[in-house]
Design a protein around this motif. Structure first.
Motif, mmCIF file in Angstrom:
data_model
loop_
_atom_site.group_PDB
_atom_site.id
_atom_site.type_symbol
_atom_site.label_atom_id
_atom_site.label_comp_id
_atom_site.label_asym_id
_atom_site.label_seq_id
_atom_site.Cartn_x
_atom_site.Cartn_y
_atom_site.Cartn_z
ATOM 1 N N TRP A 56 51.082 10.388 -8.036
ATOM 2 C CA TRP A 56 51.066 11.828 -8.310
ATOM 3 C C TRP A 56 52.139 12.139 -9.355
ATOM 4 O O TRP A 56 53.284 11.710 -9.249
ATOM 5 C CB TRP A 56 51.347 12.619 -7.027
ATOM 6 C CG TRP A 56 51.505 14.095 -7.257
ATOM 7 C CD1 TRP A 56 50.732 14.887 -8.052
ATOM 8 C CD2 TRP A 56 52.500 14.956 -6.691
ATOM 9 N NE1 TRP A 56 51.175 16.190 -8.022
ATOM 10 C CE2 TRP A 56 52.261 16.261 -7.196
ATOM 11 C CE3 TRP A 56 53.552 14.759 -5.808
ATOM 12 C CZ2 TRP A 56 53.063 17.346 -6.849
ATOM 13 C CZ3 TRP A 56 54.345 15.841 -5.453
ATOM 14 C CH2 TRP A 56 54.089 17.126 -5.975
ATOM 15 N N ARG A 57 51.746 12.912 -10.368
ATOM 16 C CA ARG A 57 52.658 13.266 -11.458
ATOM 17 C C ARG A 57 53.349 14.600 -11.149
ATOM 18 O O ARG A 57 53.005 15.645 -11.703
ATOM 19 C CB ARG A 57 51.886 13.372 -12.767
ATOM 20 C CG ARG A 57 51.443 12.032 -13.338
ATOM 21 C CD ARG A 57 50.414 12.208 -14.429
ATOM 22 N NE ARG A 57 50.302 11.029 -15.291
ATOM 23 C CZ ARG A 57 49.271 10.789 -16.097
ATOM 24 N NH1 ARG A 57 48.249 11.646 -16.142
ATOM 25 N NH2 ARG A 57 49.256 9.717 -16.857
ATOM 26 N N ARG A 58 54.305 14.533 -10.278
ATOM 27 C CA ARG A 58 55.056 15.746 -9.946
ATOM 28 C C ARG A 58 55.924 16.161 -11.139
ATOM 29 O O ARG A 58 56.502 15.328 -11.825
ATOM 30 C CB ARG A 58 55.950 15.498 -8.737
ATOM 31 C CG ARG A 58 56.946 16.630 -8.510
ATOM 32 C CD ARG A 58 57.946 16.329 -7.432
ATOM 33 N NE ARG A 58 59.119 17.190 -7.548
ATOM 34 C CZ ARG A 58 60.112 17.216 -6.672
ATOM 35 N NH1 ARG A 58 60.064 16.452 -5.609
ATOM 36 N NH2 ARG A 58 61.141 18.010 -6.850
ATOM 37 N N THR A 59 56.065 17.459 -11.360
ATOM 38 C CA THR A 59 56.936 17.946 -12.428
ATOM 39 C C THR A 59 58.309 18.294 -11.873
ATOM 40 O O THR A 59 58.435 19.042 -10.909
ATOM 41 C CB THR A 59 56.341 19.198 -13.109
ATOM 42 O OG1 THR A 59 56.083 20.195 -12.111
ATOM 43 C CG2 THR A 59 55.076 18.873 -13.848
ATOM 44 N N GLY A 112 49.383 19.959 -9.113
ATOM 45 C CA GLY A 112 48.772 19.399 -7.920
ATOM 46 C C GLY A 112 49.596 19.539 -6.662
ATOM 47 O O GLY A 112 49.232 18.999 -5.612
ATOM 48 N N SER A 113 50.704 20.278 -6.718
ATOM 49 C CA SER A 113 51.581 20.385 -5.554
ATOM 50 C C SER A 113 50.944 21.152 -4.406
ATOM 51 O O SER A 113 51.388 21.038 -3.259
ATOM 52 C CB SER A 113 52.899 21.051 -5.945
ATOM 53 O OG SER A 113 52.671 22.354 -6.446
ATOM 54 N N THR A 114 49.907 21.939 -4.690
ATOM 55 C CA THR A 114 49.247 22.698 -3.618
ATOM 56 C C THR A 114 48.050 21.959 -3.030
ATOM 57 O O THR A 114 47.381 22.477 -2.149
ATOM 58 C CB THR A 114 48.779 24.064 -4.154
ATOM 59 O OG1 THR A 114 47.813 23.867 -5.196
ATOM 60 C CG2 THR A 114 49.950 24.860 -4.699
ATOM 61 N N MET A 142 42.216 16.744 -8.678
ATOM 62 C CA MET A 142 43.539 16.559 -9.281
ATOM 63 C C MET A 142 43.543 15.371 -10.247
ATOM 64 O O MET A 142 44.266 15.377 -11.244
ATOM 65 C CB MET A 142 44.584 16.367 -8.193
ATOM 66 C CG MET A 142 44.848 17.622 -7.349
ATOM 67 S SD MET A 142 45.379 19.063 -8.345
ATOM 68 C CE MET A 142 43.827 19.978 -8.491
ATOM 69 N N ILE A 143 42.749 14.353 -9.940
ATOM 70 C CA ILE A 143 42.626 13.235 -10.878
ATOM 71 C C ILE A 143 41.962 13.715 -12.162
ATOM 72 O O ILE A 143 42.361 13.343 -13.268
ATOM 73 C CB ILE A 143 41.830 12.084 -10.232
ATOM 74 C CG1 ILE A 143 42.617 11.509 -9.043
ATOM 75 C CG2 ILE A 143 41.523 10.994 -11.252
ATOM 76 C CD1 ILE A 143 41.842 10.490 -8.233
ATOM 77 N N ALA A 144 40.951 14.580 -12.024
ATOM 78 C CA ALA A 144 40.255 15.108 -13.197
ATOM 79 C C ALA A 144 41.169 15.959 -14.058
ATOM 80 O O ALA A 144 40.976 16.060 -15.278
ATOM 81 C CB ALA A 144 39.033 15.917 -12.756
#
Length: 830
Positions: free
Chosen positions: A382-385, A443-445, A454-456
């Protein structure tokens, strides 16, 4: 301003910086003053007052040995200083092709670099003897505030002090401190330039021109332009430029005034590191440690091999920019009777902003949490910011009176200092909508994080085939298609921190006889700090800020007894202390004792963390004083550390202990052979980490048990570390050398999953330590002097292309070091 606008703006500033440095180079050529970045010009040796150098640090050209520290608070030469002090001279910085503070510090054992994220900002985070020294870095003896990545183009030498050190610089410095010594005008005309190129598009230009205009006025200008990718790491790049002009009036004394200005501007795509394989929630039974993901099988059965260059960030989203400005004015006067005075004033301002991908955030997507579901079967990140915007500024004035005198046959080498400072920091974030404070949609939610949707949207990527060029789009939310530009959060949401200090200190080396000396020092600080949390975007316009603050009186000391069997040897025993009050990091680092922002009562209950160091050691200068050998046994104890106890309450019962051995060597074995490095053994233990409260969600019952941290090794504190760098002059023109670094296993942090059964049985299941494995790294270098003015240099860093990790964060990820880096340099000198 959009991300693309920011990049265009940054590119323009980079171009301006390159043009500015081109002008610097043109001025130098017109002089005609071209020279080398190595070997560095030799500054004039400072005036010695009974063994203590009180002006410019004495530096011998081509030597790895330094006689004394530049700060007059060290009132004796290093051989008579009863503690471990390592000086990295300009020659070592040059020979190792170090461009940043972090690269230079790799030559010193016992120092590790910590990683950052959101709350703990990106930038230099050195750990000295197990303690975070991010806020204990000094420039010419004056505290250098603000989270940043420091350059060395304008640095003459770096002084590393180990052991509790608040007595010299003030708050913090529990494990030691760093002091960077700037290049300033001298009476010796010199000029140098270096042009470096290498693999991974490495390009670097440095210029250093020192020109006395007459016997009274001297000027110096150092400049740098740098542009590179990172060997072995996909997509990452770094660009920066800097300049430091300075002028000195009264070049040959006895009265002088020096004015300097330092500017550094950086722009980069920051590395997001490699996520740890397991979390406490999905670690298989029997496994107690996890390292960064590499070759493994997911919970769903897929074989994974993470490539060396794997980068999980996004080119269209991630950035990091810093801007540092320091203006310094220093007056000095020699009274002519072994007494001098100097006054230093500095105004500094630094800013940092970034949006940066933190890989997976302990979500378990790497290994997986459920083999039956494709979204949770593992193999994803997951690419968290992580986002941060910060500004730090400070104004400081420091006066030092120092010199020597004699009473009744007893000699004194002393320094008396007074200091007043004011510092302020403002910290905010980047958001998708400044008007609402909406977080950047990443994608945090989504639960689980890596759903097909989220992958898309490229908020998730595969662990083994990430694409940093994925066409990520900034949407307003995770579920809508409306777009949102990434913006800095509104000023009303920023946290504002203020700190002021008034301090006085005194140091004295007392020489009773030629063989018996006493070193003493004491410092008093009146420290005042306050924190004002941000106000929500939705708050009414009339909402007033709330401020929480406190004041502390800090007393710290040092004392050491030195016995000198011969003039070139010493044996000593010493002790020193440090005080780390609440808010010491000025919201610019991971403050373990931050100011409470709930109630003033909670703020008043805070305590100052106290550290004491004890050291027994010996030093010797061999081969006519050209080689220094040092050895020490040390012990450091910390009390009043902030911990969590029953029911989540805060208490000040935390204790940490560290003991060890340190060996150092630096200098010249023969006129042709020099060496620099050492070995450090550190046995560290968290003696009391507090209490963890576990609640049964069904019955509401609670149970208490010692924290998982109790009894564990300090994070970022390897048991063994070793460094050695050496050069041998095979012929008068040809030099060959190299280096070796060993770092034992480093832990980032600890966690566990505690379960309280309905029958009241507490089980501590799956305790997990996050760590990076031990490694050896080897470097090589060679140089050839074509003429007196032209030299060639080759450096191969990480010669074997070792894949290792040089930073371990407490959770989430570890930073993968650069691969093999080959650098070729043309050094010009006049």
């Amino acid at each position: 301003m959009t991300i693309s606008d920011r990049r265009r703006s940054s590119a323009s500033r980079q171009t301006q910086g390159f043009l500015a440095l081109s002008c610097v180079g043109s001025i130098g050529l017109a002089a005609p003053l071209l020279a080398q970045a190595a070997p560095p010009a030799t500054p004039e040796k400072g005036t010695e007052l009974e063994g203590v150098t009180v002006t410019d640090t004495a530096i011998t050209e081509g030597s790895y040995k330094t006689e004394s520290a530049s700060n007059p608070k060290y009132t004796a030469p290093l051989i008579n200083t009863p503690r471990t002090v390592t000086v990295i001279p300009a020659q070592v910085i040059h020979d190792t092709a170090s461009a940043t503070l972090q690269e230079a510090l790799r030559t010193v054992p016992g120092i590790t670099m910590g990683a950052g994220e959101g709350g703990n900002p990106l930038g230099d985070r050195p750990f000295i003897r197990g303690f975070d020294s991010q806020a204990s870095t000094y420039l010419d003896g004056v505290r250098d505030i603000g989270a940043q990545t420091r350059e060395v183009f304008a640095v003459e030498q770096i002084e590393v002090v180990k052991g509790a050190d608040s007595v010299v610089g003030g708050r913090g410095s529990a494990g030691g401190s760093l002091n960077l010594v700037s290049k300033m005008p001298t009476a010796t005309r010199s000029a140098s330039a270096s042009l470096t190129g290498g693999n991974a598009n490495y390009k670097r230009i440095t210029v250093d021109v020192n020109q006395p205009l007459n016997d009274f006025v001297g000027v110096r200008i150092a400049g740098m332009w740098h542009d590179q990718d990172v060997a072995g790491r996909d997509a990452i790049w770094q660009k920066r430029w800097g300049v430091e002009p300075s002028v000195k009036l009264g070049l040959n004394g006895p009265t002088s005034a020096t004015l300097s200005f330092y500017h550094l501007e950086t722009n980069e795509l920051p590395d997001s590191g490699i996520p740890y394989l397991f979390t406490a929630a999905n670690v298989p039974n029997g496994i107690t440690e996890t390292s960064p993901a590499r070759n493994f099988t997911t919970i769903g059965g897929r074989q994974v091999s993470v490539p060396q260059g794997a980068f999980y960030g996004l080119k269209d989203r991630d950035f990091r920019k810093t801007n540092v400005n320091n203006a310094t004015l220093r007056f000095e006067h020699d009274f002519g009777n072994n007494i001098k005075i100097r006054n230093t004033s500095r105004y500094g301002r630094s800013t940092q902003g970034y949006v940066w991908t933190q890989p997976d955030d302990q979500q378990g997507n790497v290994y997986g949490t459920n083999a039956a579901s494709p979204a949770t079967a593992g193999g994803y990140v997951w690419r968290r910011t992580n986002t941060r915007w910060s500004e730090a500024e400070g104004l400081i004035n420091q006066s030092d009176v120092y010199g020597t005198f004699e009473t009744a046959g007893i000699k004194h080498s002393f320094t008396a200092s007074a200091e007043i400072s004011y510092e302020k920091a403002q910290n905010g974030t980047y958001v998708a909508d400044a008007g609402t404070g909406a977080v950047i949609a990443s994608g945090s939610t989504s639960t689980p994080r890596c759903t097909p949707a989220m992958i898309a949207r490229y908020n998730c990527t595969t662990i083994d085939t990430p694409n940093p060029s994925d066409p990520w789009v900034s949407y307003a939310t995770d579920t809508t298609t409306g777009l949102a530009s990434i913006q800095r959060s509104l000023p009303q949401t920023w946290t504002i921190t203020d700190t002021s200090t008034k301090a006085a200190s005194f140091f004295d080396t007392v020489t009773f006889t030629d063989w018996l000396l006493l070193n003493i020092g004491g410092r008093y600080d009146h420290y005042k700090t306050s924190v004002s949390p941000g106000i929500a975007v939705t708050a009414a316009p009339s909402t007033a800020r709330t401020t929480f603050g406190r004041e502390d009186d800090l007393w710290t000391y040092q004392a050491g007894l030195i016995v000198k069997p011969t003039p070139d040897t010493s044996v000593y025993v010493s002790t020193s202390s440090s005080a780390t009050p609440p808010g010491s990091f000025l919201a610019q680092g991971q403050d373990g004792n931050a100011i409470a922002t709930t109630t003033q009562a909670a703020t008043d209950a805070l305590k100052v963390e106290k550290t004491k160091s004890y050291e027994v050691g010996a030093k010797a200068n061999l081969f006519d004083g050209n080689l220094s050998l040092t050895g020490a046994l040390f012990k450091t104890d910390t009390s009043n550390a902030r911990t969590t106890v029953e029911n989540g309450l805060v208490a000040y019962i935390g204790k940490r202990k560290i003991k060890g051995v340190e060996i150092g060597f630096n200098g010249n074995i023969t006129p042709e052979w020099n060496i620099f490095g050492g070995y450090t053994y550190m046995d560290s233990k968290i003696a009391d980490g507090g209490i963890t409260t576990t609640t049964n969600t069904t019955t509401g019952a609670v149970a208490f048990a010692p924290s998982v941290n109790t009894g564990k090794q300090f994070p970022n504190t390897p048991k063994h570390s070793f460094t050695t760098f050496t050069n041998y002059k095979i012929t008068p023109k040809f030099t060959l050398g190299g280096g070796a670094i060993y770092m034992a296993k480093v832990y980032g942090g600890y966690s566990d999953t505690r379960v309280l059964s309905n029958t009241g049985v507490l089980s501590i299941t799956k305790p997990l330590a996050r760590m990076v494995q031990a490694y050896w790294r080897f470097d090589a270098n060679a140089s050839y002097q074509l003429t007196d003015r032209i030299g060639l240099q080759l450096n191969v860093n990480n010669l074997t292309d070792k894949r290792y990790y040089d930073k371990a964060y407490a959770a989430h990820y570890a930073n993968q070091a650069a691969g093999r880096t080959v650098l070729g340099t043309v050094n010009l000198r006049y």
